[in-house]
Write a protein that holds these residues in place. Sequence first.
Motif, PDB file in Angstrom:
ATOM      1  N   LYS A  29       0.835  -1.364   0.105  1.00 18.43           N
ATOM      2  CA  LYS A  29      -0.089  -0.088  -0.001  1.00 18.43           C
ATOM      3  C   LYS A  29       0.923   1.274  -0.093  1.00 18.43           C
ATOM      4  O   LYS A  29       1.936   0.991   0.483  1.00 18.43           O
ATOM      5  CB  LYS A  29      -0.855  -0.053   1.263  1.00 18.43           C
ATOM      6  CG  LYS A  29      -1.976  -0.962   1.193  1.00 18.43           C
ATOM      7  CD  LYS A  29      -3.125  -0.832   2.344  1.00 18.43           C
ATOM      8  CE  LYS A  29      -4.303  -1.819   2.163  1.00 18.43           C
ATOM      9  NZ  LYS A  29      -5.308  -1.269   3.332  1.00 18.43           N
ATOM     10  N   THR A  30       0.174   2.346  -0.512  1.00 21.52           N
ATOM     11  CA  THR A  30       0.949   3.656  -0.420  1.00 21.52           C
ATOM     12  C   THR A  30      -0.128   4.682  -0.174  1.00 21.52           C
ATOM     13  O   THR A  30      -1.479   4.484  -0.361  1.00 21.52           O
ATOM     14  CB  THR A  30       1.674   4.098  -1.714  1.00 21.52           C
ATOM     15  OG1 THR A  30       2.267   5.327  -1.528  1.00 21.52           O
ATOM     16  CG2 THR A  30       0.611   4.252  -2.978  1.00 21.52           C
ATOM     17  N   ALA A  31       0.417   5.670   0.592  1.00 23.69           N
ATOM     18  CA  ALA A  31      -0.565   7.003   0.868  1.00 23.69           C
ATOM     19  C   ALA A  31      -0.720   7.620  -0.424  1.00 23.69           C
ATOM     20  O   ALA A  31      -1.601   8.743  -0.159  1.00 23.69           O
ATOM     21  CB  ALA A  31       0.023   7.552   2.197  1.00 23.69           C
ATOM     22  N   GLY A  32       0.194   7.524  -1.286  1.00 26.07           N
ATOM     23  CA  GLY A  32       0.175   8.450  -2.591  1.00 26.07           C
ATOM     24  C   GLY A  32       1.400   9.490  -2.268  1.00 26.07           C
ATOM     25  O   GLY A  32       2.368   9.183  -1.400  1.00 26.07           O
ATOM     26  N   THR A  63      -1.194   6.413  -9.720  1.00 23.30           N
ATOM     27  CA  THR A  63      -2.281   6.841  -8.619  1.00 23.30           C
ATOM     28  C   THR A  63      -1.949   8.201  -8.103  1.00 23.30           C
ATOM     29  O   THR A  63      -0.769   8.746  -8.055  1.00 23.30           O
ATOM     30  CB  THR A  63      -2.255   5.820  -7.478  1.00 23.30           C
ATOM     31  OG1 THR A  63      -3.267   6.130  -6.394  1.00 23.30           O
ATOM     32  CG2 THR A  63      -1.021   5.666  -6.906  1.00 23.30           C
ATOM     33  N   ARG A  64      -3.045   8.929  -7.675  1.00 19.68           N
ATOM     34  CA  ARG A  64      -2.664  10.082  -7.097  1.00 19.68           C
ATOM     35  C   ARG A  64      -3.003  10.321  -5.746  1.00 19.68           C
ATOM     36  O   ARG A  64      -3.010  11.312  -4.893  1.00 19.68           O
ATOM     37  CB  ARG A  64      -3.494  11.231  -7.911  1.00 19.68           C
ATOM     38  CG  ARG A  64      -3.025  11.627  -9.325  1.00 19.68           C
ATOM     39  CD  ARG A  64      -3.957  12.411  -9.996  1.00 19.68           C
ATOM     40  NE  ARG A  64      -3.397  12.572 -11.342  1.00 19.68           N
ATOM     41  CZ  ARG A  64      -2.948  13.678 -11.980  1.00 19.68           C
ATOM     42  NH1 ARG A  64      -3.211  14.945 -10.931  1.00 19.68           N
ATOM     43  NH2 ARG A  64      -2.625  13.795 -13.047  1.00 19.68           N
ATOM     44  N   GLY A  65      -3.325   9.282  -5.023  1.00 20.57           N
ATOM     45  CA  GLY A  65      -3.630   9.028  -3.830  1.00 20.57           C
ATOM     46  C   GLY A  65      -3.503   7.750  -3.192  1.00 20.57           C
ATOM     47  O   GLY A  65      -2.769   6.984  -3.793  1.00 20.57           O
ATOM     48  N   PRO A  66      -4.083   7.240  -1.968  1.00 16.83           N
ATOM     49  CA  PRO A  66      -3.766   5.963  -1.531  1.00 16.83           C
ATOM     50  C   PRO A  66      -4.127   4.937  -2.628  1.00 16.83           C
ATOM     51  O   PRO A  66      -5.146   5.066  -3.742  1.00 16.83           O
ATOM     52  CB  PRO A  66      -4.960   5.937  -0.629  1.00 16.83           C
ATOM     53  CG  PRO A  66      -5.245   7.245  -0.173  1.00 16.83           C
ATOM     54  CD  PRO A  66      -4.991   7.833  -1.471  1.00 16.83           C
ATOM     55  N   PHE A  70       8.732   1.060  -9.378  1.00 15.51           N
ATOM     56  CA  PHE A  70       7.882   2.275  -8.821  1.00 15.51           C
ATOM     57  C   PHE A  70       8.687   3.394  -8.935  1.00 15.51           C
ATOM     58  O   PHE A  70      10.049   3.562  -9.136  1.00 15.51           O
ATOM     59  CB  PHE A  70       8.039   2.114  -7.010  1.00 15.51           C
ATOM     60  CG  PHE A  70       7.290   1.014  -6.600  1.00 15.51           C
ATOM     61  CD1 PHE A  70       5.872   0.529  -6.951  1.00 15.51           C
ATOM     62  CD2 PHE A  70       8.094  -0.028  -5.782  1.00 15.51           C
ATOM     63  CE1 PHE A  70       5.434  -0.449  -6.278  1.00 15.51           C
ATOM     64  CE2 PHE A  70       7.228  -1.045  -5.197  1.00 15.51           C
ATOM     65  CZ  PHE A  70       5.918  -1.441  -5.647  1.00 15.51           C
ATOM     66  N   SER A  71       8.071   4.545  -9.196  1.00 18.71           N
ATOM     67  CA  SER A  71       8.569   5.872  -9.564  1.00 18.71           C
ATOM     68  C   SER A  71       7.290   6.941  -9.044  1.00 18.71           C
ATOM     69  O   SER A  71       6.336   6.471  -8.646  1.00 18.71           O
ATOM     70  CB  SER A  71       8.981   6.331 -10.958  1.00 18.71           C
ATOM     71  OG  SER A  71       7.752   6.012 -11.600  1.00 18.71           O
ATOM     72  N   GLY A  72       7.902   8.157  -8.723  1.00 20.71           N
ATOM     73  CA  GLY A  72       7.030   9.132  -8.302  1.00 20.71           C
ATOM     74  C   GLY A  72       7.487   9.463  -6.776  1.00 20.71           C
ATOM     75  O   GLY A  72       6.600  10.451  -6.186  1.00 20.71           O
ATOM     76  N   GLY A  73       8.458   9.049  -6.118  1.00 20.21           N
ATOM     77  CA  GLY A  73       8.797   9.195  -4.645  1.00 20.21           C
ATOM     78  C   GLY A  73       7.929   8.515  -3.765  1.00 20.21           C
ATOM     79  O   GLY A  73       7.886   8.995  -2.476  1.00 20.21           O
ATOM     80  N   CYS A  74       6.717   7.667  -4.056  1.00 23.30           N
ATOM     81  CA  CYS A  74       5.818   7.169  -3.102  1.00 23.30           C
ATOM     82  C   CYS A  74       6.631   6.276  -2.275  1.00 23.30           C
ATOM     83  O   CYS A  74       7.333   5.438  -2.854  1.00 23.30           O
ATOM     84  CB  CYS A  74       4.525   6.813  -3.686  1.00 23.30           C
ATOM     85  SG  CYS A  74       3.719   7.891  -4.563  1.00 23.30           S
ATOM     86  N   VAL A  75       6.198   6.060  -0.959  1.00 25.10           N
ATOM     87  CA  VAL A  75       6.666   4.988  -0.252  1.00 25.10           C
ATOM     88  C   VAL A  75       5.468   3.861  -0.253  1.00 25.10           C
ATOM     89  O   VAL A  75       4.385   4.003   0.150  1.00 25.10           O
ATOM     90  CB  VAL A  75       7.020   5.505   1.258  1.00 25.10           C
ATOM     91  CG1 VAL A  75       7.488   4.343   2.153  1.00 25.10           C
ATOM     92  CG2 VAL A  75       8.110   6.438   1.065  1.00 25.10           C
TER      93      VAL A  75
END
Length: 142
Positions: free
Chosen positions: A81-84, A115-118, A132-137
Amino acid sequence: MSYQPPTPAPRRRRIWPWIVAAVAMLVVIGAVAASPHSTSSSRSTATSSGSGGGGSSAAVPGGISDGTHEVGPDLAPGKYKTAGPDSDSIVSSCYWARLNSTDGDFDSIITNGNTRGPATLTVKSTDAAVEFSGGCVWTKTS
């Protein structure tokens, strides 16, 4: 007096083809710059915290971030999961891709998304890697 044909009006240069070409070039440059896929043949292999292996680490405390992570040595199959993206981030979305190979070919993508959110992603044991890219954890939930 002899007859002289009228002189043709000077031919005006058409500027609109140049404008169209310039706009098309800017659109192409913008699309390439915004593309989530790397055109570089070198891809980093990241390791999640607590696992062995080499490569440049994109592991962050409590999760995994940008990079191409091999399923098995770098990343366990399961649900992530990511919070975005951060609200103050320059990048407004997170990109993910499940891959059947790490050769960098477009055909290696099993499925992908932004995705722009969770969001939740299920990594399968049959996947070769996840990108993965975009800096999300991304954190493993199961």
